[in-house]
Design a protein around this motif. Sequence first.
Motif, short mmCIF file in Angstrom:
data_model
loop_
_atom_site.label_atom_id
_atom_site.label_comp_id
_atom_site.label_asym_id
_atom_site.label_seq_id
_atom_site.Cartn_x
_atom_site.Cartn_y
_atom_site.Cartn_z
N ASN A 17 0.84 -1.19 0.00
CA ASN A 17 0.00 0.00 0.00
C ASN A 17 0.87 1.24 0.00
N SER A 18 0.43 2.27 -0.68
CA SER A 18 1.15 3.53 -0.73
C SER A 18 1.18 4.17 0.65
N LYS A 19 2.32 4.73 1.01
CA LYS A 19 2.55 5.47 2.25
C LYS A 19 2.51 4.60 3.52
N VAL A 20 2.54 3.28 3.38
CA VAL A 20 2.55 2.39 4.53
C VAL A 20 3.94 1.76 4.65
N PRO A 21 4.67 2.03 5.75
CA PRO A 21 6.02 1.47 5.89
C PRO A 21 5.99 -0.06 5.96
N PHE A 22 7.01 -0.67 5.36
CA PHE A 22 7.19 -2.12 5.44
C PHE A 22 8.67 -2.41 5.57
N GLN A 23 9.01 -3.57 6.12
CA GLN A 23 10.41 -3.91 6.35
C GLN A 23 10.85 -5.05 5.46
N ILE A 24 12.11 -4.96 5.04
CA ILE A 24 12.73 -6.00 4.24
C ILE A 24 14.01 -6.42 4.97
N SER A 25 14.22 -7.73 5.09
CA SER A 25 15.39 -8.26 5.77
C SER A 25 16.19 -9.13 4.80
N CYS A 26 17.50 -8.97 4.83
CA CYS A 26 18.39 -9.80 4.02
C CYS A 26 18.46 -11.19 4.65
N CYS A 27 18.25 -12.22 3.85
CA CYS A 27 18.27 -13.58 4.41
C CYS A 27 19.69 -14.05 4.74
N CYS A 29 22.58 -11.83 5.72
CA CYS A 29 23.23 -11.10 6.82
C CYS A 29 22.25 -10.56 7.85
N GLY A 30 20.95 -10.56 7.56
CA GLY A 30 19.95 -10.11 8.52
C GLY A 30 19.75 -8.61 8.58
N LEU A 31 20.37 -7.84 7.70
CA LEU A 31 20.21 -6.39 7.69
C LEU A 31 18.76 -6.05 7.35
N VAL A 32 18.15 -5.16 8.15
CA VAL A 32 16.75 -4.80 7.97
C VAL A 32 16.65 -3.34 7.56
N HIS A 33 15.84 -3.08 6.54
CA HIS A 33 15.53 -1.72 6.10
C HIS A 33 14.02 -1.52 6.17
N THR A 34 13.62 -0.30 6.52
CA THR A 34 12.22 0.09 6.47
C THR A 34 12.03 0.91 5.20
N PHE A 35 11.09 0.53 4.38
CA PHE A 35 10.80 1.20 3.12
C PHE A 35 9.42 1.83 3.16
N VAL A 36 9.27 2.94 2.44
CA VAL A 36 7.96 3.54 2.20
C VAL A 36 7.92 3.90 0.72
N LEU A 37 6.87 3.47 0.04
CA LEU A 37 6.65 3.82 -1.36
C LEU A 37 5.45 4.75 -1.43
N ALA A 50 14.05 4.80 2.06
CA ALA A 50 14.55 3.62 2.76
C ALA A 50 15.45 4.08 3.91
N LYS A 51 15.34 3.36 5.03
CA LYS A 51 16.16 3.68 6.19
C LYS A 51 16.57 2.38 6.86
N ARG A 52 17.84 2.26 7.21
CA ARG A 52 18.31 1.08 7.92
C ARG A 52 17.74 1.11 9.34
N ASP A 53 17.23 -0.02 9.79
CA ASP A 53 16.65 -0.14 11.13
C ASP A 53 17.62 -0.95 11.98
N ASN A 54 18.47 -0.25 12.72
CA ASN A 54 19.52 -0.91 13.51
C ASN A 54 18.94 -1.82 14.59
#
Length: 70
Positions: A17-27, A29-37, A50-54
Amino acid sequence: MSRRYIQRKDNEGWTVNSKVPFQISCCDCGLVHTFVLVAGKKGTPIGIAAKRDNRATGQRRRHQQKKSKP
């Protein structure tokens, strides 16, 4: 809070959905980013942020280590 990540396959598409943040994780290394489209009217550019979520990255990596221990 328990968060589950959906394992995606190569070339698999999904919708968000537009304007709804979602997270993507690398399988790997486990790095997680929060994206908003942000999609505007038809024919206008799509905005992507996109922003890295430490914190989520640390939680994800700790969980991955527990699963890999014998």
